[in-house]
Structure formats: structure tokens, C-alpha cells
Design a protein around this motif. Structure first.
Motif, PDB file in Angstrom:
ATOM      1  N   VAL A  92      54.042  31.337  43.411  1.00 19.02           N
ATOM      2  CA  VAL A  92      54.062  30.040  42.731  1.00 19.02           C
ATOM      3  C   VAL A  92      53.516  30.152  41.311  1.00 19.02           C
ATOM      4  N   GLY A  93      52.458  30.940  41.132  1.00 15.62           N
ATOM      5  CA  GLY A  93      51.865  31.100  39.808  1.00 15.62           C
ATOM      6  C   GLY A  93      50.503  30.468  39.662  1.00 15.62           C
ATOM      7  N   PHE A  94      50.090  29.646  40.628  1.00 16.94           N
ATOM      8  CA  PHE A  94      48.755  29.042  40.567  1.00 16.94           C
ATOM      9  C   PHE A  94      48.308  28.677  41.979  1.00 16.94           C
ATOM     10  N   GLU A  95      46.998  28.465  42.122  1.00 17.59           N
ATOM     11  CA  GLU A  95      46.442  28.029  43.406  1.00 17.59           C
ATOM     12  C   GLU A  95      45.077  27.401  43.163  1.00 17.59           C
ATOM     13  N   LYS A  96      44.837  26.245  43.774  1.00 16.88           N
ATOM     14  CA  LYS A  96      43.528  25.584  43.679  1.00 16.88           C
ATOM     15  C   LYS A  96      42.678  25.984  44.871  1.00 16.88           C
ATOM     16  N   VAL A  97      41.449  26.433  44.607  1.00 17.67           N
ATOM     17  CA  VAL A  97      40.541  26.890  45.658  1.00 17.67           C
ATOM     18  C   VAL A  97      39.130  26.402  45.342  1.00 17.67           C
ATOM     19  N   GLN A  98      38.197  26.682  46.239  1.00 16.08           N
ATOM     20  CA  GLN A  98      36.790  26.398  46.002  1.00 16.08           C
ATOM     21  C   GLN A  98      36.147  27.565  45.249  1.00 16.08           C
ATOM     22  N   VAL A  99      35.215  27.284  44.360  1.00 20.53           N
ATOM     23  CA  VAL A  99      34.468  28.337  43.675  1.00 20.53           C
ATOM     24  C   VAL A  99      33.666  29.109  44.727  1.00 20.53           C
ATOM     25  N   PRO A 100      33.686  30.445  44.703  1.00 20.81           N
ATOM     26  CA  PRO A 100      32.921  31.219  45.694  1.00 20.81           C
ATOM     27  C   PRO A 100      31.451  30.805  45.716  1.00 20.81           C
ATOM     28  N   ASN A 101      30.904  30.640  46.905  1.00 18.73           N
ATOM     29  CA  ASN A 101      29.513  30.203  47.043  1.00 18.73           C
ATOM     30  C   ASN A 101      28.539  31.139  46.344  1.00 18.73           C
ATOM     31  N   THR A 156      44.283  38.807  26.717  1.00 12.59           N
ATOM     32  CA  THR A 156      43.073  38.564  27.515  1.00 12.59           C
ATOM     33  C   THR A 156      43.275  37.588  28.671  1.00 12.59           C
ATOM     34  N   HIS A 157      44.408  36.902  28.738  1.00 19.88           N
ATOM     35  CA  HIS A 157      44.548  35.798  29.688  1.00 19.88           C
ATOM     36  C   HIS A 157      45.801  35.938  30.543  1.00 19.88           C
ATOM     37  N   ILE A 192      40.888  26.764  39.716  1.00 20.82           N
ATOM     38  CA  ILE A 192      42.329  27.004  39.763  1.00 20.82           C
ATOM     39  C   ILE A 192      42.605  28.403  39.253  1.00 20.82           C
ATOM     40  N   TRP A 193      43.219  29.237  40.086  1.00 20.96           N
ATOM     41  CA  TRP A 193      43.779  30.507  39.620  1.00 20.96           C
ATOM     42  C   TRP A 193      45.154  30.213  39.043  1.00 20.96           C
ATOM     43  N   TYR A 194      45.474  30.810  37.906  1.00 17.97           N
ATOM     44  CA  TYR A 194      46.816  30.610  37.358  1.00 17.97           C
ATOM     45  C   TYR A 194      47.179  31.753  36.421  1.00 17.97           C
ATOM     46  N   GLU A 195      48.474  32.032  36.353  1.00 16.57           N
ATOM     47  CA  GLU A 195      49.000  33.076  35.472  1.00 16.57           C
ATOM     48  C   GLU A 195      49.193  32.451  34.086  1.00 16.57           C
ATOM     49  N   SER A 196      48.119  32.453  33.308  1.00 15.39           N
ATOM     50  CA  SER A 196      48.078  31.603  32.126  1.00 15.39           C
ATOM     51  C   SER A 196      48.892  32.113  30.952  1.00 15.39           C
ATOM     52  N   ALA A 197      49.269  33.399  30.948  1.00 17.86           N
ATOM     53  CA  ALA A 197      50.140  33.906  29.888  1.00 17.86           C
ATOM     54  C   ALA A 197      51.607  33.761  30.274  1.00 17.86           C
ATOM     55  N   ARG A 198      51.862  33.237  31.458  1.00 16.25           N
ATOM     56  CA  ARG A 198      53.241  33.104  31.947  1.00 16.25           C
ATOM     57  C   ARG A 198      53.620  31.658  32.191  1.00 16.25           C
TER      58      ARG A 198
END
Length: 667
Positions: A174-183, A290-291, A329-335
Motif C-alpha cells: 500500500v505504501g503506508f501504515e498507521k501503528v502505535q509508537v513502540p512502548n 534521506t526520506h 505512520i510509516w510511509y514511503e515518503s519519497a514515493r
């Protein structure tokens, strides 16, 4: 039209004078800037675009509005470049608009595309999401520099869509995913943030990284006689201490690699950035430097309504993602195109940004995979003058000819679309060979050799083979055979072919592999009976990972030379359960001594092999109706810790110095 620029700042305002049309000022301020409404008060009316360069006539005559760019001296070839179109349109909008309206019927489709995708030349433009921008409104800081920045980001996005900027492939579905910040890191971030808020001295600084056209950075204001531009950055910045920065990078690094499937180099943890009321961020893509794989962490917010992140997925579907503190949010920010286009309705919205890039190895293989003609021409012309590092990269990834040779010595027609060698297929092919070279030369001590040769041909134990054979015959003789099409990896398997219908060339998926799922009890039986044999052959204690199959290869199938994933495929086995072939289909293996072996199998045969370190494949196309295999994979105990050590060593290993040991460029 004559243009003057104010050099005087208004009292108590930090001001820069940029692109204010002095010739228009008095009339503009009376007639355009303000209108009296029937309600009380004053409101702004529309601003109009004007030509901001004295040489717009020259640019228009050269068709620069549509991307025409003359190379070097007069008489040289003219090419179309989307970036040249956006730069011209940002400065000469009135002239470009007139030229487009007068000559549209005479323009080529490519010229029209460059014109429209670089923003067109109206006073308002629409971004790829569908949002409208009044790009001539100086109140929002849309000077020619801001317009050029804005259009250039859209240019890169459209370029990626048209596979011009193909150096950034898709890494996730998909190119992105929303998750919880690691504890492990969220508590540290929260403690730091709360501690800063309690301190009496100010912690927030004005954000100096405001990008014209992307953020709300400047606005016009008017005095009695002149128009001025002043800084109105609606962003602030709180520095993170170095120790917390390091911990954020370290804590997010593993999850970033797991999510993307890449080996990444952490680049930056940036923040905390505070967006204030009225902030917006135009649609854009980030820098590849860098991104490539990025994360947004929301630390805190005080908003009247959610402030969504607009983002396109890889299928160009528009999503609006809202966040709460503690979410990321993880995302492929250069794409992926992304932004927060709607102004923030609220007091503040505080984020941390994390950026990672992939190695220059991946960048080199992507460029050589997708720009082979240009790379070849450049290398032939400039080869003697290039430094050794560039030469080594070029040679390691097979150069840029139409054919390349794998470590076995087989030649591949890497530009043959009839074999499915499109851009991503070429990337996969080249990356596997590079990984093998790096592994053998630079990382040979990180994954041990567990046997003398790295493989052994054997027989499936009689009891197990009897049960497997019964299961296989029962399943395959049913009227409705439970075979399903298997997804394949381009460049490793034969997956696609080019089809020309006299109008266009398109990519067609081919069905060269099928799969029949193994019942769970059968899979557990295979793992239980083979684990002791695997441990005896390898000499180490193992834990099972997976049983995969039954995979059916169909006529014409091939599998290019590669090594398997180090995370899960250390000690592996292939079991042939059935075949209908015109001639034997060999398994190619390059053993630990560097000898090329061709192993033939019959139903009931089993081949043990160290699949993450031994190069293997079935390079010759299958001559037969089908060939059915089961795959079994094991790893050493506590292997996950060893994988992280391998990754750390790999990041510190320079591919240039590795390749120097055996590869000499032929210049």
C-alpha cells in the motif's frame, strides 16, 4: 511591466521584499486588494497573476512553457523537460496562458501533458488530490519561488507516475501504515515533552525550515505606498537532546526494516515540530537522499477538529489519515504524494519525523535497471574519467548492455520484454547477484558454512514419503484439483510478458506457477520428521520456520540464480513430489568451493542446501508439463539476534571495497 521591490521593513516585522509589483501597488491596493461588502468589514478579493521575468517573451518563443529546452549551443537538439515547464510557468504565467490558449490545437500530446502537469498557467491550479490553490495570492506567500517549489514537487510526482523517476520503487503493498509508537521509546518521548512544557524558559524556537510553497511561510502586506512580503511562519521547533535522538533512531530502525523489507540507513530524527493555527502543508513528495522510508509520530495536539494527513497509496487512492498522540505512520515518503492541505483548525499539532534511506547499492541497481541506454552512453563517453567507486558499481551490477551474465555464467537478455524483464524485474535480478557477491566477499563470516559443500542430495525417509505420496495422489486425482495461481517475483521467476496489439505495448501476467496448500497435519509431520535429519546434516540445533508448497512449475518456467532470505532460509530442503517432463530439469547450485553443480531430481528425492549462502536457481526453461516441489526451511536457535548483527555489519561494509577484491572494471 516595470517592477520595483520595497527595501524597507515595517516596524517590528521581519520582512523580505520579493516579487511585489510596485507598478501595480496603488491601484492594486485600492481596486484589487480590498472590496467593500454589504456586511461590515473588509475582505480580500482575488489576486491576479502577472509576468515576473523581463525575458518571458524569449522563453515563450522558445516554447519553454511546454518544457522545450535547448541543449547547449544554438543548433543543438531540443528536448522536453517537465522541470523546465514548471520553472517557466512559475514566472511567466500570463504569457504561458496566452500561448497555450492560442496554440493548443498545434501542440503535441507530450507538450500538453508537460504544460498541464506542471501547473498550467491559470491563477488557480489543482493538485493531484483535487485541492485548489490560488497560486497568485501573495497573501499566502505564492511568489514565483514558492510556485516553482510547489510545481516541482508535483512534477516529481507525475514523473514517478510516468516511470521517469523510477529510481524509487514500491517497497510495500500500500505504501503506508498507521501503528502505535513502540512502548520502548514512547515513554521517553512523553517524559521529555512534559518536562520541557513545565520549564519556565521558552522551549519553542521559530522553525527555520519553512519551505516556500509547501508551508505557509510568507504573506504580503501593504503600506500607503508600497507592497511588502513578511515572514509569517506558522511553525515552531523544539530541539530533542542528542541521547533521545539516538534512542528514537535505534528504536525505530528495526521496525522500519521489518515494515519495508529493506536494510536501511537511519538518517534523521527531526522534531518536535509544532504546527500552529492556520498551518497547511501542500501536496509533495520527499527527497530520496534521506526520506525513502519515513515515520510521523504525533506527540500532542490541541485541535478543534482532526487535522488529516492526505496521502496517495500505490494505487493512487486518496486517503485521509487522522492521528492521536502515541500513534505513528510509516510511509514511503519519497514515493507517495502527501500533505496536510486543509488549514489547521486548532491551537497546535506537534509531530516528530524519522527518515531513513536505502544504500547506494540499491540506488545504483535501480538506475542501471531502468535507465540502461542513458547509463551506457554516459559510461562509454566518461568511463576513463570516472572514479573507481563509480566504475565498480557499474561493473558489479552487470554494466548496461542488453545482456548480462550471472555468477553461473548464464546470459540473460535483460532488455527482452517477452521474458518479463521490465524495470522491477531487472532490479530484482541485479540485486540478487549483488547480494551474493557481497555475502561471499564481505560477509562470509556472518553466516557460517554448516557443511563442506553447502548441499547434499538424499532420499525422503520411506515412511514420510509414503504419507506424502498418498496425500499428493489423493489431492491431484480429485475432479476439482485445488491448484491456485501463485504470485511470483519478477526477475526471479517468469511472471509477465510484453504484448503488442499494434496500438500499444502492455504487460500481461502469465500463469507459470501454481500452488496447492498442504494440510496442517501434513506440514507438521514433514517438519517433525525432517528436523532431526536437518540437524544431523548441518551439525547444529535448529528450529522450524515453514513448509511451503506444493508449488507447481509449468512449461516454460525458469528461476534465475539467487540466494534466499537470511531471516528465515538458512537450512532448507527441496522435496520433489511429482513431475511430467520431456527432459530432466536441473537445479543449478554454486557450492561452497565455487563449483557449478547441476542436480537432477525424481519424485521422492530430497536436496538439502544452505539456501541463504549457496547461489541456486533453475535457469533453463522447463521442458515439460509440470514439476511439483515442497520447500522446507529451518534456522539456527536464537537466529533473530544473529540477523541483527549481520544487518549492523552490512551497514558498515562498503560495497566498493568488497567488489575491489575480485572485480576489475574493463574500461
Amino acid at each position: 511591466m516595470k517592477q520595483l521591490f520595497s527595501q524597507e521593513a515595517s516596524p517590528n516585522q521581519q520582512q523580505t521584499s520579493r516579487q511585489c509589483p510596485r507598478g501595480h501597488v496603488i491601484m492594486d491596493c485600492l481596486l484589487l486588494f480590498f472590496t467593500i461588502t454589504f456586511s461590515f468589514g473588509l475582505v480580500w478579493s482575488s489576486w491576479e497573476c502577472f509576468d515576473e521575468e523581463p525575458f518571458c517573451d524569449h522563453l515563450v518563443r522558445n516554447m519553454s512553457c511546454f518544457g522545450a529546452y535547448k541543449l547547449g549551443k544554438p543548433g543543438r537538439d531540443v528536448i522536453l523537460h517537465r522541470g523546465h515547464a514548471s520553472r517557466t510557468q512559475s514566472r511567466c504565467r500570463v504569457s504561458c496562458r496566452r500561448q497555450f490558449e492560442a496554440n493548443r490545437d498545434k501542440l503535441t500530446p507530450e507538450e500538453v501533458m508537460h504544460f498541464l502537469e506542471s501547473g498550467g498557467a491559470n491563477d488557480t491550479v489543482q493538485d493531484p488530490f483535487g485541492y485548489e490553490y490560488d497560486v497568485c495570492d501573495l497573501r499566502k506567500g505564492f511568489t514565483n519561488v514558492a510556485r516553482e517549489n510547489l510545481f516541482s514537487y508535483w512534477e516529481h510526482f507525475y514523473g514517478t507516475e510516468h516511470e521517469i523517476y523510477t529510481r524509487v520503487p514500491n517497497f510495500t503493498e500500500v505504501g503506508f501504515e498507521k501503528v502505535q509508537v513502540p512502548n520502548v521509546i514512547w515513554g521517553d518521548i512523553l517524559d521529555f515533552y512534559k518536562h520541557k512544557k513545565k520549564r519556565s524558559e521558552p522551549s519553542w524556537l521559530r522553525e527555520e525550515g519553512c519551505a516556500l510553497g509547501i508551508h505557509f511561510c510568507e504573506e504580503a502586506y501593504e503600506t500607503e505606498s508600497e507592497c511588502h512580503i513578511r515572514n509569517v511562519t506558522k511553525m515552531e521547533y523544539m530541539k530533542l537532546n542528542p541521547d533521545l535522538l539516538r534512542r528514537i533512531l535505534k528504536s525505530l530502525h528495526g521496525p522500519a526494516e521489518k515494515w519495508s523489507g529493506l536494510e536501511l540507513d537511519p538518517q534523521v530524527a527531526y522534531g518536535i515540530r509544532r504546527y500552529k493555527r492556520g498551518s497547511w502543508m501542500a501536496a509533495h513528495i520527499d527527497t530520496i537522499r534521506t526520506h525513502v522510508i519515513s515515520a510521523i509520530i504525533n506527540v500532542n495536539q490541541k485541535v478543534d477538529e482532526p487535522w488529516p494527513l492526505d496521502i496517495f497509496d500505490h494505487n493512487r487512492k486518496h486517503h485521509k489519515i487522522t492521528m492521536k498522540p502515541g500513534e505513528m505512520i510509516w510511509y514511503e515518503s519519497a514515493r507517495l504524494l502527501h500533505g496536510r492541505v486543509q488549514p489547521l483548525k486548532g491551537k497546535y499539532f506537534d509531530n516528530i519525523f524519522d527518515g531513513n534511506k536505502y544504500s547506494s547499492q540499491i540506488l545504483a541497481q535501480n538506475i542501471l535497471a531502468k535507465c540502461r541506454v542513458s547509463c551506457r552512453q554516459y559510461f562509454e563517453k566518461n568511463g576513463p574519467f570516472l572514479n573507481n567507486r563509480i566504475k565498480e558499481y557499474y561493473v558489479m551490477f552487470g554494466g548496461a548492455n542488453d545482456t548480462v551474465r550471472d555468477p553461473f555464467g548464464y546470459e540473460y537478455q535483460i532488455c527482452d520484454l517477452t521474458n518479463g524483464f521490465y524495470g522491477q524485474g531487472r532490479i530484482n535480478l541485479l540485486s540478487n547477484w549483488a547480494d551474493y557477491i557481497i555475502l561471499k566477499l564481505g560477509l562470509s563470516n556472518t553466516i557460517p558454512k554448516y557443511s563442506k559443500l553447502g548441499y547434499k542430495k538424499s532420499k525422503v525417509p520411506k515412511a514420510l514419503w509414503g504419507d506424502l505420496n498418498d496425500f499428493y495422489n489423493l489431492k491431484t486425482k480429485k475432479a476439482a484439483v485445488p491448484w491456485k495461481r501463485e504470485d511470483c517475483t519478477k526477475g526471479i521467476h517468469k511472471c509477465t510478458v510484453a504484448v503488442d496489439d499494434d496500438e500499444e505495448c502492455s504487460e500481461k501476467d502469465l500463469n507459470f506457477m501454481m500452488k496447492m496448500n498442504i494440510d496442517m497435519d501434513v506440514g507438521l509431520m514433514i517438519l517433525k520428521q525432517l528436523q532431526k535429519l536437518a540437524e544431523k546434516w548441518s551439525g547444529i540445533k535448529l528450529e522450524p520456520v515453514t513448509v511451503y508448497g506444493i508449488r507447481r512449475y509449468l512449461r516454460g518456467s525458469w528461476m534465475s540464480s539467487h540466494v534466499d532470505k537470511k531471516e528465515t532460509h538458512i537450512i532448507s530442503a527441496i522435496i520433489n513430489v511429482g513431475q511430467e517432463v520431456d527432459q530432466p530439469w536441473p537445479l543449478d547450485i554454486l557450492d561452497h568451493e565455487g563449483t557449478h553443480r547441476k542436480i537432477l531430481m525424481k519424485p521422492g528425492d530430497l536436496v538439502w542446501y544452505e539456501s541463504a549462502t549457496v547461489l541456486h536457481g533453475r535457469v533453463e526453461p522447463l521442458q515439460g508439463d509440470y514439476y511439483d516441489n515442497i520447500f522446507v526451511h529451518f534456522v539456527p536457535l536464537d537466529w533473530e539476534d544473529q540477523v541483527q548483527k549481520i544487518r549492523d555489519i552490512r551497514r558498515q561494509t562498503d560495497i566498493y571495497h568488497i567488489s575491489q577484491q575480485v572485480i576489475q572494471p574493463s574500461i
